[in-house]
Structure formats: structure tokens, C-alpha cells
Design a protein around this motif. Structure first.
Motif, mmCIF file in Angstrom:
data_model
loop_
_atom_site.group_PDB
_atom_site.id
_atom_site.type_symbol
_atom_site.label_atom_id
_atom_site.label_comp_id
_atom_site.label_asym_id
_atom_site.label_seq_id
_atom_site.Cartn_x
_atom_site.Cartn_y
_atom_site.Cartn_z
ATOM 1 N N MET A 183 0.855 -1.187 0.000
ATOM 2 C CA MET A 183 0.000 0.000 0.000
ATOM 3 C C MET A 183 0.894 1.242 0.000
ATOM 4 S SD MET A 183 -3.158 0.758 -0.245
ATOM 5 C CE MET A 183 -4.274 -0.488 0.393
ATOM 6 N N GLN A 238 -2.772 0.283 6.373
ATOM 7 C CA GLN A 238 -1.876 1.129 7.184
ATOM 8 C C GLN A 238 -2.630 1.730 8.368
ATOM 9 O OE1 GLN A 238 -1.669 3.179 3.574
ATOM 10 N NE2 GLN A 238 0.540 2.966 3.297
ATOM 11 N N LYS A 252 2.095 0.013 10.254
ATOM 12 C CA LYS A 252 1.763 1.355 10.773
ATOM 13 C C LYS A 252 1.562 2.340 9.620
ATOM 14 C CE LYS A 252 3.973 0.961 15.287
ATOM 15 N NZ LYS A 252 4.954 1.513 16.249
ATOM 16 N N GLY A 253 2.408 2.248 8.576
ATOM 17 C CA GLY A 253 2.340 3.195 7.454
ATOM 18 C C GLY A 253 3.612 4.011 7.374
ATOM 19 N N ALA A 254 4.139 4.185 6.164
ATOM 20 C CA ALA A 254 5.484 4.743 6.007
ATOM 21 C C ALA A 254 5.553 6.045 5.219
ATOM 22 C CB ALA A 254 6.367 3.689 5.324
ATOM 23 N N SER A 263 5.144 -5.626 11.921
ATOM 24 C CA SER A 263 5.688 -4.585 12.810
ATOM 25 C C SER A 263 6.929 -5.116 13.515
ATOM 26 C CB SER A 263 4.638 -4.191 13.860
ATOM 27 O OG SER A 263 5.176 -3.232 14.739
ATOM 28 N N HIS A 264 7.816 -4.171 13.886
ATOM 29 C CA HIS A 264 8.986 -4.543 14.701
ATOM 30 C C HIS A 264 8.771 -4.118 16.140
ATOM 31 C CE1 HIS A 264 10.083 -3.387 10.573
ATOM 32 N NE2 HIS A 264 10.602 -4.590 10.603
ATOM 33 N N GLU A 281 12.069 6.102 9.409
ATOM 34 C CA GLU A 281 11.375 5.415 10.494
ATOM 35 C C GLU A 281 12.095 5.517 11.817
ATOM 36 O OE1 GLU A 281 9.390 2.240 7.646
ATOM 37 O OE2 GLU A 281 11.076 1.550 8.855
ATOM 38 N N ARG A 282 13.422 5.696 11.764
ATOM 39 C CA ARG A 282 14.157 5.489 12.992
ATOM 40 C C ARG A 282 15.428 6.340 12.985
ATOM 41 N NH1 ARG A 282 14.480 1.651 17.090
ATOM 42 N NH2 ARG A 282 16.586 0.866 17.361
HETATM 43 P P1 FDA Z 1 8.217 1.686 14.735
HETATM 44 O O1 FDA Z 1 9.027 2.103 13.575
HETATM 45 O O2 FDA Z 1 7.355 2.667 15.437
HETATM 46 O O3 FDA Z 1 9.121 0.949 15.727
HETATM 47 C C1 FDA Z 1 8.574 0.511 16.963
HETATM 48 C C2 FDA Z 1 9.610 -0.135 17.806
HETATM 49 O O4 FDA Z 1 10.128 -1.277 17.123
HETATM 50 C C3 FDA Z 1 10.819 0.695 18.117
HETATM 51 O O5 FDA Z 1 10.561 1.609 19.148
HETATM 52 C C4 FDA Z 1 11.789 -0.384 18.521
HETATM 53 O O6 FDA Z 1 11.471 -0.862 19.784
HETATM 54 C C5 FDA Z 1 11.469 -1.451 17.495
HETATM 55 N N1 FDA Z 1 12.337 -1.297 16.317
HETATM 56 C C6 FDA Z 1 12.011 -0.727 15.139
HETATM 57 N N2 FDA Z 1 13.062 -0.755 14.297
HETATM 58 C C7 FDA Z 1 14.062 -1.349 14.969
HETATM 59 C C8 FDA Z 1 15.409 -1.675 14.674
HETATM 60 N N3 FDA Z 1 15.970 -1.340 13.489
HETATM 61 N N4 FDA Z 1 16.154 -2.294 15.609
HETATM 62 C C9 FDA Z 1 15.627 -2.603 16.817
HETATM 63 N N5 FDA Z 1 14.373 -2.297 17.175
HETATM 64 C C10 FDA Z 1 13.598 -1.697 16.269
HETATM 65 N N6 FDA Z 1 4.444 0.626 4.984
HETATM 66 C C11 FDA Z 1 3.586 1.123 4.061
HETATM 67 O O7 FDA Z 1 3.209 2.300 4.146
HETATM 68 N N7 FDA Z 1 3.131 0.332 3.031
HETATM 69 C C12 FDA Z 1 3.482 -0.976 2.917
HETATM 70 O O8 FDA Z 1 3.055 -1.646 1.985
HETATM 71 C C13 FDA Z 1 4.362 -1.528 3.905
HETATM 72 N N8 FDA Z 1 4.744 -2.831 3.868
HETATM 73 C C14 FDA Z 1 5.409 -3.374 4.947
HETATM 74 C C15 FDA Z 1 5.635 -4.750 5.009
HETATM 75 C C16 FDA Z 1 6.234 -5.300 6.146
HETATM 76 C C17 FDA Z 1 6.426 -6.793 6.213
HETATM 77 C C18 FDA Z 1 6.644 -4.469 7.223
HETATM 78 C C19 FDA Z 1 7.260 -5.050 8.467
HETATM 79 C C20 FDA Z 1 6.467 -3.114 7.137
HETATM 80 C C21 FDA Z 1 5.865 -2.548 6.012
HETATM 81 N N9 FDA Z 1 5.678 -1.167 5.905
HETATM 82 C C22 FDA Z 1 4.836 -0.680 4.932
HETATM 83 C C23 FDA Z 1 6.419 -0.243 6.808
HETATM 84 C C24 FDA Z 1 5.602 0.110 8.030
HETATM 85 O O9 FDA Z 1 4.514 0.927 7.685
HETATM 86 C C25 FDA Z 1 6.444 0.862 9.066
HETATM 87 O O10 FDA Z 1 6.904 2.061 8.512
HETATM 88 C C26 FDA Z 1 7.631 0.067 9.584
HETATM 89 O O11 FDA Z 1 7.330 -1.283 9.746
HETATM 90 C C27 FDA Z 1 8.071 0.623 10.944
HETATM 91 O O12 FDA Z 1 7.017 0.505 11.870
HETATM 92 P P2 FDA Z 1 7.044 -0.474 13.153
HETATM 93 O O13 FDA Z 1 5.676 -1.080 13.256
HETATM 94 O O14 FDA Z 1 8.128 -1.437 13.010
HETATM 95 O O15 FDA Z 1 7.174 0.482 14.352
#
Ligand code: FDA
Length: 306
Positions: free
Chosen positions: A136, A164, A188-190, A227-228, A291-292
Motif C-alpha cells: 500500500m 496502514q 503502521k504506514g510509512a 511490525s517490529h 522510520e528510525r
Molecule cells: P516503529 O518504527 O514505530 O518501531 C517501533 C519499535 O520497534 C521501536 O521503538 C523499537 O522498539 C522497534 N524497532 C524498530 N526498528 C528497529 C530496529 N531497526 N532495531 C531494533 N528495534 C527496532 N508501509 C507502508 O506504508 N506500506 C506498505 O506496503 C508496507 N509494507 C510493509 C511490510 C512489512 C512486512 C513491514 C514489516 C512493514 C511494512 N511497511 C509498509 C512499513 C511500516 O509501515 C512501518 O513504517 C515500519 O514497519 C516501521 O514501523 P514499526 O511497526 O516497526 O514500528
């Protein structure tokens, strides 16, 4: 502010040229991207599935305004699917497709071309016994992507899509898609989105994620928890405790928390890794930096130490 600047840069041609031309960027890019070509993608798939994880592969590219480029992307997916089959990986590896890479933004008949192109990829995936999930992109594409999903599902009922949690509409979309056979990857959405359509505060996004997850887990579909975030992963585990482990899965991006990926898989869960490959890595890479803050520090450190 840093996130906004990086997301704005992710769509800037000038910054793109600068970043792509800097040879020192390469080692950092390698952390998030499997490699430039299909051979690298298949090799990475072999490594990931060897320890019990699953894979979804993304041939990098997005926002194309060129029909020939869209057709080349389709060919790249067909080649990838053939090679995954030859390597014996189609039971554990599927593909993820961005509709904007296969024509959604073409000025004439974009949606129609994207649908036909996606149909060819789905047909090839079905023939080798695997699935396709539609990525998405920004909120201006959500209706179009869900419309194309509906059309594809008529012939390929196993096609999945990403939703998202930062979008205010998504809780309802989750309810609508929580039906038998429906595969929804919840993230969550990027992208950079306006307050009119998306929650801006991190806590609001997390709360929305939980509401969406509840809707998916209460339904009869196949939720994919992308999600991570350790808190959200723990909540997903709680919500899924009455489900059997083959009715949902966890997903993370290649290069992010690999030890946690292995831990979750070793605990008896399905864990799928999103593996991007190809030379069009710029937009994807910049979204990972956004993201980070630690990823930006890692990037800057490598520029001075490489
Ligand atoms: P967030 O980035 O808020 O991280 C939350 C917590 O996770 C951090 O505080 C930390 O504890 C841990 N963490 C995160 N990164 C870390 C690291 N490098 N090392 C250690 N800990 C870490 N987006 C979109 O808009 N369209 C899409 O189609 C997709 N597709 C997609 C597929 C898959 C399989 C994934 C996993 C993600 C996507 N995304 C996406 C990206 C998604 O929207 C989002 O931007 C990222 O996954 C980051 O969000 P988190 O949920 O990981 O949380």
C-alpha cells in the motif's frame, strides 16, 4: 521534523541522484536490501528459509510513468517466480507488488494497465503455487488499490493487501476485509500523510494499530502482523491465543531485528521477512531511514568510517 525531511527527500529527484551517486551509501543500503538482482534475491531467500522463516520478495521500483518500465517490472516478477520455483522455495516464499510500479500512475488507463499487469503476476504466482500481496502506497492510492484487490480476488482469491494503521479509515477497512480467505498485512504506514486522513501522533497510530488488529483477529481472515514493535507483537500474541498458529503470521523487514525474527519463528510462529531487491532502492531506503533516527545515525556513521 527529521522524518518529514527524509520523506520529502524520498520523492526528490535531486537528492536521489546525490544519494545514489555516493559510493559510500552502498554498505548501508546493503543492510536493508538483499542485492541488485534476482540471483541475490533467491540466495537471500535460501538463507532466510533455512532457519524456518518465510519470505515475501519485493522487486524494488515505484511511481513509474513509463509503460515500458511497468512491463519490465512484470517480466522481472515472472523471472523471479520461475527462479523461486527452480530453487524449490515457492512453499515458503511469495511476492509483494507495488501497483505504482506496474502502471497505476500511467497518465492514460493507469489503473486498467496496473490491473492487467498484476493479473499476469498473480497468474504466474498461482501456477507455481504461491501468493501475491499488494503493497500500500500513499493515501491517494488506497481506494484504487483496494478496488484492484477486489478485481484480482475474483480469479485469485488468495491475493492479499497491506493496510496502514495511521490512516483513519483503516479500522473500517480491516472490518470489511476480515472475511474468510482474506489476507491482510497490517503495518503502521510509512508515507508522509496529512492530518485530514492520518493520525499524526505516534501514540494515536499505535492505538489505531491495536484496534485494527482486534478487528482482524476477531474475523475469519488471515492477519499478517507487520511490525517490529515489541509491544504490538506482544498484543498480537495475546489476541491470537485462541487461534492456531497457521491462521496468522508475523512479518518484519529484511535487516531489521533479525534475532527477534528468528526467536519468534523458533517459538513455533510463522515469521515472514519482507526482502526487497533490485537497483531502484532509493525510495524504499529513505523510508527506512525516516522510520528510525538510529538508522540515520548508522548511515552517517558509515559515511565517516567506511
Ligand atoms: P516503529 O518504527 O514505530 O518501531 C517501533 C519499535 O520497534 C521501536 O521503538 C523499537 O522498539 C522497534 N524497532 C524498530 N526498528 C528497529 C530496529 N531497526 N532495531 C531494533 N528495534 C527496532 N508501509 C507502508 O506504508 N506500506 C506498505 O506496503 C508496507 N509494507 C510493509 C511490510 C512489512 C512486512 C513491514 C514489516 C512493514 C511494512 N511497511 C509498509 C512499513 C511500516 O509501515 C512501518 O513504517 C515500519 O514497519 C516501521 O514501523 P514499526 O511497526 O516497526 O514500528
Amino acid at each position: 521534523m527529521l522524518r518529514s525531511a527524509l520523506l520529502a527527500a524520498s520523492r526528490s529527484g535531486a537528492v536521489r541522484e546525490l544519494v545514489e551517486r555516493t559510493p559510500l551509501t552502498r554498505p548501508v543500503v546493503k543492510r536493508f536490501i538483499s542485492g541488485d538482482d534476482v540471483a541475490a534475491a533467491v540466495a537471500t531467500t535460501g538463507e532466510v528459509v533455512a532457519d524456518g522463516r518465510y519470505v515475501t520478495l519485493d522487486h524494488l521500483g515505484e511511481d513509474t510513468r513509463d509503460a515500458a518500465q511497468a512491463a519490465a517490472t512484470v517480466e522481472a516478477y515472472l523471472d523471479l517466480l520461475r527462479k523461486l520455483e527452480l530453487a524449490g522455495h515457492t512453499e515458503r516464499a511469495e511476492v509483494s507488488v507495488k501497483l505504482s510500479a506496474v502502471g497505476q500512475f500511467l497518465p492514460v488507463d493507469g489503473e486498467k494497465i496496473a490491473l492487467e499487469n498484476a493479473r499476469r503476476i498473480c497468474s504466474a504466482a498461482g501456477a507455481v503455487g504461491t501468493t501475491v500481496t499488494l503493497d500500500m502506497e500513499d493515501h491517494t492510492t488506497t481506494d484504487s488499490t483496494l478496488g484492484i484487490l477486489r478485481e484480482l480476488r475474483v480469479d485469485f482469491p488468495w491475493v492479499g493487501a497491506v493496510l496502514q494503521a495511521y490512516l483513519k479509515r483503516t479500522e473500517q477497512d480491516c472490518r470489511d476485509l476480515a472475511h474468510v480467505g482474506s489476507r491482510v498485512r497490517l503495518c503502521k504506514g510509512a508515507y508522509q500523510e496529512p492530518a485530514s486522513v492520518a493520525f499524526q501522533d505516534k501514540t494515536d497510530v499505535d492505538r489505531s494499530y491495536v484496534r485494527c488488529l482486534k478487528a482482524l483477529m476477531a474475523g475469519a481472515g488471515y492477519p499478517m502482523v507487520a511490525s517490529h514493535d515489541p509491544r504490538l507483537i506482544a498484543i498480537a500474541g495475546e489476541l491470537a491465543k485462541d487461534r492456531s498458529p497457521d491462521t496468522y503470521e508475523y512479518q518484519m523487514l529484511y535487516g531489521i531485528r533479525p534475532d527477534e525474527q528468528r526467536r519468534i519463528a523458533a517459538a513455533g510462529n510463522r515469521m515472514r521477512v519482507y526482502v526487497p531487491y533490485g537497483d531502484q532502492w532509493y525510495g524504499y531506503f529513505m523510508r527506512r531511514l525516516a522510520e528510525r533516527p538510529a538508522n540515520v545515525a548508522f548511515f552517517l556513521r558509515s559515511l565517516v568510517t567506511t
